[in-house]
Design a protein around this motif. Structure first.
Motif, short mmCIF file in Angstrom:
data_model
loop_
_atom_site.label_atom_id
_atom_site.label_comp_id
_atom_site.label_asym_id
_atom_site.label_seq_id
_atom_site.Cartn_x
_atom_site.Cartn_y
_atom_site.Cartn_z
N ALA A 133 -2.53 6.10 16.51
CA ALA A 133 -2.05 5.88 14.93
C ALA A 133 -3.20 4.61 14.76
CB ALA A 133 -0.65 5.12 15.30
N THR A 153 0.34 0.69 12.56
CA THR A 153 1.14 1.42 12.37
C THR A 153 2.43 1.43 13.27
OG1 THR A 153 -0.04 2.92 10.94
CG2 THR A 153 1.75 3.84 11.89
N LYS A 164 4.64 -1.27 13.01
CA LYS A 164 5.54 -1.35 11.95
C LYS A 164 6.49 -0.29 12.28
CE LYS A 164 1.94 -3.10 8.82
NZ LYS A 164 0.56 -2.67 8.39
N LEU A 172 4.91 0.86 4.21
CA LEU A 172 4.02 1.62 5.08
C LEU A 172 3.44 2.86 4.19
CD1 LEU A 172 2.63 1.74 7.87
CD2 LEU A 172 4.70 2.81 8.63
N GLU A 229 0.80 2.25 2.11
CA GLU A 229 -0.65 1.94 2.85
C GLU A 229 -1.30 3.20 2.99
OE1 GLU A 229 -0.44 -0.47 6.46
OE2 GLU A 229 0.67 -2.19 5.57
N TYR A 230 -0.42 3.99 3.15
CA TYR A 230 -0.93 5.29 3.54
C TYR A 230 -1.53 6.08 2.31
CZ TYR A 230 -0.50 5.41 8.55
OH TYR A 230 -0.61 5.24 9.87
N GLY A 246 3.29 8.03 13.84
CA GLY A 246 1.79 7.21 13.53
C GLY A 246 0.70 8.06 13.92
N SER A 292 -2.05 10.22 11.90
CA SER A 292 -3.76 9.96 11.89
C SER A 292 -4.46 11.11 12.17
CB SER A 292 -3.90 8.86 12.92
OG SER A 292 -3.46 9.21 14.36
#
Ligand code: ASP
Ligand code: MG
Length: 441
Positions: free
Chosen positions: A36, A40, A43, A66, A69-70, A118, A122
């Motif tokens: 991830a 992440t 979190k 979160l 952020e993505y 996560g 990714s």
């Protein structure tokens, strides 16, 4: 075929993810395993804690933060609007899924499903980048082949059969991307290989496909000869045997998950540790090789508790040690180090969950003494019995440091000592100076 595993920092932001395009090998068939994005999983762990505590507000806030952020990551990662909006939808789908957990009872099964997001994110985002750059690749869902059995050990047969079948169905593809860490359990539920488990995934995949090489990419130039967090001028070790690497990984070298050595060793596949921030550095190669005597690296394992039991009944007795060890077995507590005298035995453990019960049971055999806050200092290398002088160098370096326990001669690969946590820095630095600087001079 090779396996390339990239850890959290190697996919830590948009630039790092784009940089993977320069690092992935395309001259050979390749399975790329991703962790991830760094931070992440921590979190997600926090979110699972919110959910266990039924703190819906905190859970939603953390999910929103979160998700944001993505969104930012997506914006920086792709060039085309098309890919951006596709990835935004993908991120939204993962977070909509996560938000549903705020509406139900939260158990360990749900926890594992949350933690899996996560690596799912990714890998999907990286696959999107490969598509945007028209690089042909297939995203392999780890949940279709990675599995643990009822004892929580990898189900090697299942992994091999399923992964090879999937690869055969994609015979024209050379590049594959898959998730580290996540798997299914014996009941088909989502599970994981424990924190840091992506290395383990890479090595299990390597074993299953009999890879030519397993590469573990992190943010440091391989395994160092001492802990760079506490000692200056540490150097990467160029070559290690599987035995040496396993001891180092276990005794605290954070770079590699301790279980990940075994599958590679069993299948005799070299494991190369590389730095994604400095790819030209040679890194460390772990493989079967003719060992050269010497102490190659020093590592420390914190939070060790020493349990000592003294008993006159031990004198001339047999079966005493078995009874003592049985107590630890009952409470599923592994013993790391042991030393004995005629009337006493000292053992070290790092899992103190059942320490009270262990103490109560051990008291039936004699006096029990517990010392917490200890640290194991392990000197790892090839130190066969025929070699002389290593112990004396170690003790010479540690002249000012009180030593609690000593273990030497159990294997050809390790001299270990237990000292007080407070003396760790002094010990690591003194040993470094004695064992490596003197050689350089
Ligand atoms: N993402 C998981 C963790 O942070 C697995 C890994 O990175 O190896 O523990
Ligand atoms: Mg790791």
């Amino acid at each position: 075929m090779i396996v390339q595993k990239f850890g959290g920092t190697s996919v830590g932001n948009a630039d790092r993810i784009k940089n993977l395009l320069n690092l992935i090998q395309t001259d050979k068939p390749n399975i790329v395993v991703l962790s991830a994005v760094s931070g992440t999983t921590n979190k997600l762990v926090e979110i699972t804690e919110n959910l266990y505590q039924q703190d819906k507000n905190a859970a939603c806030q953390n999910m929103e933060a979160l998700q944001k952020e993505y969104f930012q990551l997506v914006d920086e990662l792709y060039d085309t609007e098309n890919k951006k909006s596709e990835a935004i939808e993908l991120v939204k789908a993962h977070f909509t899924y996560l938000k549903r957990f705020t509406e139900r009872v939260f158990t360990i099964l749900q926890e594992k499903a949350v933690l899996a997001q996560g690596e799912l994110l990714s890998t999907a985002l990286f696959q999107g980048l490969l598509e945007e750059r028209s690089i042909n690749s297939v995203l392999l869902p780890a949940l279709d082949f990675m599995r643990i059995d009822k004892n929580l050990d990898p189900d090697e047969y299942y992994i091999k059969e399923n992964l090879n079948r999937i690869l055969k169905n994609n015979a024209n593809t050379k590049l594959f991307v898959t998730q580290g860490y996540i798997c299914r359990n014996a009941y088909g539920e989502i599970d994981n290989l424990k924190r840091g488990g992506s290395d383990y995934t890479a090595s299990l995949i390597g074993q299953a496909i009999q890879a030519e090489e397993i590469q573990i990419w992190t943010d440091i130039d391989g395994l160092h000869n001492n802990d760079p967090r506490y000692v200056k001028n540490t150097q990467p070790v160029a070559n290690l045997s599987f035995e040496e690497a396993a001891e180092l990984a276990y005794y605290g070298a954070k770079i590699l998950h301790p279980s990940s050595i075994l599958p590679a060793k069993k299948a005799d596949i070299p494991v190369r540790l590389k730095n994604s921030l400095n790819p030209n550095r040679p890194g460390t190669i772990i493989q079967n090789s003719t060992p050269i005597p010497g102490i190659k690296a020093i590592a420390a394992k914190d939070n060790i508790t020493v349990v000592r039991i003294k008993s006159d009944r031990m004198l001339f007795a047999y079966g005493f040690l078995r009874k003592v060890f049985e107590v630890f077995e009952i409470y599923k507590t592994p013993i790391d180090m042991i030393t004995t005298s005629e009337v006493a035995v000292s053992m070290s453990i790092d899992d103190t969950t059942h320490l009270n019960d262990i103490m109560i049971d051990l008291k039936k055999f004699g006096q029990v003494e517990i010392t917490p806050n200890q640290v194991i200092i392990a000197m790892v290398g090839y130190i066969p019995h025929s070699e002389k002088g290593y112990a004396s160098k170690v003790f010479d370096a540690l002249l000012p440091v009180p030593i609690h326990m000593i273990s030497y001669g159990a294997s050809n690969h390790n001299i270990s000592l237990i000292i007080d946590q407070n003396n760790k820095l002094e010990a690591l630095n003194a040993l470094h100076l004695k064992l490596y600087r003197n050689n350089e001079a």
